[in-house]
Design an enzyme around this catalytic site. Structure first.
Site, PDB file in Angstrom:
ATOM      1  N   ARG A   1      23.124  36.419  48.398  1.00  0.00           N
ATOM      2  CA  ARG A   1      22.223  37.374  48.776  1.00  0.00           C
ATOM      3  C   ARG A   1      21.200  37.276  49.678  1.00  0.00           C
ATOM      4  NH1 ARG A   1      17.775  40.691  45.122  1.00  0.00           N
ATOM      5  NH2 ARG A   1      17.386  42.427  46.423  1.00  0.00           N
TER       6      ARG A   1
ATOM      7  N   GLU B   1      35.456  47.561  37.780  1.00  0.00           N
ATOM      8  CA  GLU B   1      35.879  46.144  38.237  1.00  0.00           C
ATOM      9  C   GLU B   1      37.326  45.437  37.367  1.00  0.00           C
ATOM     10  OE1 GLU B   1      31.257  46.353  38.463  1.00  0.00           O
ATOM     11  OE2 GLU B   1      32.862  46.998  36.831  1.00  0.00           O
TER      12      GLU B   1
ATOM     13  N   HIS C   1      56.926  44.788  13.884  1.00  0.00           N
ATOM     14  CA  HIS C   1      56.189  44.587  15.545  1.00  0.00           C
ATOM     15  C   HIS C   1      56.103  43.510  16.275  1.00  0.00           C
ATOM     16  CE1 HIS C   1      52.861  44.503  18.283  1.00  0.00           C
ATOM     17  NE2 HIS C   1      53.007  45.983  18.358  1.00  0.00           N
TER      18      HIS C   1
ATOM     19  N   HIS D   1      59.276  40.214  19.078  1.00  0.00           N
ATOM     20  CA  HIS D   1      58.990  41.577  18.893  1.00  0.00           C
ATOM     21  C   HIS D   1      60.048  42.257  18.971  1.00  0.00           C
ATOM     22  CE1 HIS D   1      55.214  39.448  20.082  1.00  0.00           C
ATOM     23  NE2 HIS D   1      54.548  40.574  19.311  1.00  0.00           N
TER      24      HIS D   1
ATOM     25  N   HIS E   1      21.681  40.206  35.734  1.00  0.00           N
ATOM     26  CA  HIS E   1      22.343  40.347  37.047  1.00  0.00           C
ATOM     27  C   HIS E   1      22.347  38.804  37.885  1.00  0.00           C
ATOM     28  CE1 HIS E   1      22.318  44.478  36.741  1.00  0.00           C
ATOM     29  NE2 HIS E   1      22.762  44.748  37.753  1.00  0.00           N
TER      30      HIS E   1
END
Length: 666
Positions: A522, A413, A266, A32, A475
Site C-alpha cells: 500500500r 472472495e 454415503h 462413495h 487488516h
C-alpha cells in the site's frame, strides 16, 4: 436434444451405472456408492439426451461442460466417461482409487480424459461452473456473428446437499443470478443425506426460495422419473435469461434394500452381501463390471450423434474463420494465450524510473498488459480502487453486456477465486482476482485448487504488511505470505520496486501451468539502484545481488518493502565497519529452483545470512539454516501509523543495523 430414450432404455442404462459404481467401490473397499446409485437417472437423462461433447476431442471449444461438483460421487462420472466413449477403459474402473489409475478418489482435471474440473472440496465445483458459464458468455459476445456462432454450448452440473451447505455456493449463485447466466443448468441431487445422517440435523432452509431470491429459474422433479427429468432439463435449456436449478428428489443408494435412503452408503462400500441383495432387488442378472450389449449400443449411438454435431461445427467454424479474419485472429490470440516476444521489455518500459506503491505500479503495468494480451480479464472483490485492478477503458461485465474485461465480484472472495478457476479451465481467458492480502484466507481453497489443477490465475494481493497501519491487526497480514509460499505450484512474488513489479507481471503471464500470487504494498517504495551493467531481467531468477561490498561479512536478504530497508541498513553497517551484500528475493520458490551454482554465487558459503521480511519467517528457513537470523514480525499487529509500528517492531534501518551488528559480532 437427441433421439429420446424409452423409460426401459433409460432405466437399463442407469442401472448399468449403479452397478459399475457399486462394483468399483466394493473392489477398492473405499469410496462413495450412494451418490452414483441415486443420481444415475439424472446422469442418463442429461448425457443420453442433451450433453454435447466429442470424446475424441476433449479440448473442443464448443463442447458442453459437465461439472460434478459433488466430487465424492466420482464413480458416476467415471462410469459415464467409460460408457460414452472417452479414453477410460474398464480396467481403469476396476482400478478405482488405486496407485497410477486414471480413476482417483475424486475427479482430477488433467488426469482423467473428460474431467473438466478437479472437485471434492464441496461448493467449489458450483463456483467453477459459474466461472465457466461467465467465460462462455464473454466468449460468445466476442466471437458470435450473424453468419455463425462458434460459442453456443452450455454448462451443466450435478450438485449435492453438501455443496449447497457450503457458503461459497451461495456467493457464486448470487453472482450467477445477478449476471443472468442463462447458459448454466444445475441438477441438484436432493437426497437429504450427509455423513452424519439426515440433513435436518443441521439444515432446514428452503433451497428453492433461496435460489429464486438470487434470480434462478427453479424446478422440482422426481429424480428417478426419466420423463420428468428430461422435461426439466429441456425447460432449463429454454430458460435463457436465468441460470437454472433442477431440484431432483432422489434416494441415495437407490436399489439397495437395506442402505437406500440412509447415510450407510454415503462413504462406505455396500458390502458383498448387500451388493448381491441389490442385484436381486433390481433384477440385475449380470456380474461385476459387466455392461449389457444394448447399453453399449445406445451409448455408441449417442456418441455418433454428437460426432455429427461436432463435424458440422468444424465445417461452420472453418467458414467463419475465412469470413471473419479479424475475429479469427482474436480467437487465436485468446485461446492460445499469445504473448508478445518482447513482453518483458514493454512492461518494464511502462514503469521505467517510477517510484510508488507496488499496488499502483502494478496497476500501471496491468494497463499495458491488457493492451497487449486480449485474453487478460478480471476484477476485484469490491476493492478495485485500492487494488488498482481495473482495466481502464475495458468496460464492465454486467447483465446482458459481456463484452467488457472488468469483473465485479462483489464482496465474495471465496467465490472470486473459484470463478477465476472456472474461467481459466474454460480457456480463452487469463483471469485475475484481487483483494487485500489478509483476505487471501477467504479464497485459499480456490488458490490451492488453482495450483492443483495447474491453472493460470493471477491473484493480486495488496496491502501486504503491518504498514496498513491504523486499520489494525485485523487488516495487517502476518503469516499470509509465508503460508501462500507453502502451496505447491503457486508462484508467490513480492516485488520491491517498479522494475520488479513489471517483471512479476511478466512471470505471471508466462506461467501457463499454474497460478501466481502478486504480493503488493500500500505504501510507496523507492526505485532501487542496481549494479551497473547488470541484467535488468535478473529478478526473474527469484533472487539476485542488488548491492555488493568487498569481502562481505553478512548477506542481507529481503523481499518487497524490506529490500529498501535492507539497503539503508547496509549503509549504516558500512559506517560501523560491517560490509554487507544485499540480495533481493522477490520469489523464494523460483530462487530455490535455480541451480546450486547460481544460488551459491548469490549466497556465498561461509558468510552469515540475515533475512528481513515484515511477517513470519518460516519460509526463509532453507536459506538461513540453523545459524542464520530472521528479522521480521511474528505476532499480530496493532492499530497505529505505519512509521510508529516500524519503530515498535524493530523494522527501521537503525534497529535492523543494530541487530545485525550484534549478530555478526556474536
Amino acid at each position: 436434444m437427441s433421439t429420446p430414450l424409452t423409460p426401459q432404455q433409460a432405466r437399463r442404462t442407469a442401472d448399468t451405472i449403479r452397478f459399475l459404481a457399486a462394483d468399483a467401490v466394493e473392489k477398492a473397499n473405499s469410496g462413495h456408492p450412494g451418490l452414483p446409485m441415486g443420481a444415475a437417472d439424472m446422469a442418463v437423462a442429461l448425457w443420453g439426451g442433451f450433453l454435447n461433447v466429442n470424446p475424441g476431442d476433449t479440448a473442443w471449444a464448443n463442447r458442453d461442460r459437465f461439472v460434478l461438483s459433488a466430487g465424492h460421487g466420482s464413480m458416476l462420472l467415471y462410469s459415464l466417461l467409460h460408457l460414452f466413449g472417452f479414453d477410460l477403459s474398464m480396467d481403469e474402473l476396476k482400478n478405482f482409487r488405486q496407485w497410477g489409475s486414471k480413476t482417483p478418489g475424486h475427479p482430477e482435471f488433467g488426469h482423467t480424459p473428460g474431467v473438466e474440473v478437479t472437485t471434492g472440496p464441496l461448493g467449489q465445483g458450483i463456483a467453477n461452473g459459474v466461472g465457466m458459464a461467465l467465460a462462455a458468455k464473454m466468449a460468445a459476445e466476442r466471437f458470435n456473428t450473424p453468419d455463425f456462432s462458434p460459442i453456443t454450448h452450455r454448462v451443466f452440473g450435478l450438485v449435492g446437499d453438501g455443496d449447497l451447505q457450503e457458503g461459497i455456493s451461495y456467493e457464486a449463485a448470487a453472482l450467477a443470478g445477478h449476471l443472468g447466466l442463462g447458459n448454466l443448468v444445475y441438477l441438484y441431487d436432493d437426497n437429504s443425506i450427509t455423513i452424519e445422517g439426515t440433513t435436518n440435523l443441521a439444515w432446514s432452509e428452503d433451497v428453492a426460495k433461496r435460489f429464486e431470491a438470487a434470480g434462478w429459474h427453479i424446478q422440482k422433479v422426481d429424480g428417478h422419473d426419466h420423463a420428468a427429468l428430461t422435461s426439466a432439463i429441456q425447460n432449463g435449456i429454454n430458460e435463457t435469461a436465468k441460470p437454472s436449478l433442477i431440484i431432483a428428489t432422489t434416494q441415495i443408494a437407490f436399489g439397495s434394500p437395506n442402505k437406500q435412503g440412509s447415510s450407510g452408503a454415503h462413504g462406505s462400500p455396500l458390502g458383498k452381501d448387500e451388493l448381491a441383495a441389490t442385484r436381486t432387488n433390481l433384477n440385475w442378472e449380470l456380474g461385476p463390471f459387466e455392461v449389457p450389449a444394448e447399453v453399449r449400443e445406445l451409448c455408441a449411438g449417442r456418441v455418433a450423434e454428437m460426432k455429427k454435431g461436432y463435424d458440422a461445427w468444424q465445417a461452420g467454424f472453418a467458414a467463419w474463420r475465412s469470413a471473419n479474419p479479424d475475429k479469427a485472429k482474436l480467437w487465436d490470440a485468446t485461446w492460445q494465450k499469445q504473448l508478445p516476444a518482447d513482453l518483458a521489455q514493454q512492461l518494464l518500459a511502462v514503469v521505467d524510473g517510477k517510484t510508488g506503491a507496488t499496488r499502483a505500479l502494478s496497476g500501471a503495468v496491468l494497463q499495458k498488459a491488457a493492451e497487449l494480451i486480449p485474453a487478460l480479464a478480471g476484477g476485484s472483490a469490491d476493492l478495485a480502487p485500492s487494488n488498482n485492478s481495473d482495466i481502464k477503458g475495458g468496460g464492465s461485465v454486467q447483465p446482458g453486456a459481456f463484452g467488457g474485461r472488468n469483473l465485479h465480484f462483489g464482496i465474495r472472495e471465496h467465490a472470486m477465486g473459484a470463478v477465476c478457476n472456472g474461467m481459466a479451465l474454460y480457456g480463452c481467458f487469463i483471469p485475475y482476482g484481487a483483494t487485500f492480502l489478509v483476505f487471501s484466507d477467504y479464497c485459499r481453497s480456490a488458490v490451492r485448487l488453482s495450483a492443483l489443477m495447474q491453472q493460470q490465475v493471477v491473484y493480486i494481493f495488496t496491502h501486504d504488511s503491518y504498514a496498513v497501519g491504523e486499520d489494525g491487526p485485523t487488516h495487517q497480514p502476518i503469516e499470509h505470505t509465508a503460508s501462500l509460499r507453502m502451496i505447491p505450484g503457486l508462484q508467490v512474488i513480492r516485488p520491491a520496486d517498479a522494475a520488479e513489479t513489471a517483471l512479476a507481471w511478466y512471470a505471471a503471464l508466462k506461467y501457463h501451468n499454474g497460478p501466481t500470487a502478486l504480493i503488493l504494498t500500500r505504501q510507496a517504495l523507492p526505485l532501487l539502484p542496481r549494479i551497473e551493467g547488470s541484467d535488468p531481467t535478473q529478478p526473474l531468477m527469484g533472487g539476485y545481488v542488488l548491492a555488493d561490498a568487498a569481502n562481505p561479512a553478512v548477506v542481507l536478504m529481503a523481499s518487497g518493502s524490506e529490500v529498501s530497508l535492507a539497503l539503508e541498513a547496509a549503509k549504516l553497517l558500512a559506517g560501523q565497519g560491517v560490509a554487507a551484500r544485499v540480495v533481493s528475493v522477490p520469489d523464494l520458490g523460483t530462487f530455490m529452483a535455480q541451480p546450486l551454482a547460481y544460488r551459491r554465487s548469490v549466497l556465498p558459503a561461509g558468510v552469515k545470512r540475515v533475512a528481513i521480511e515484515a511477517g513470519r519467517g518460516e519460509s526463509w528457513g532453507r536459506l538461513l539454516g540453523e545459524e542464520g537470523l530472521f528479522i521480521g514480525w511474528e505476532q499480530f499487529g496493532a492499530s497505529a501509523p505505519a512509521d510508529v509500528l516500524a519503530e515498535q517492531f524493530g523494522l527501521t534501518p537503525a534497529k535492523v543495523a543494530e541487530t545485525v551488528v550484534a549478530f555478526v559480532k556474536a
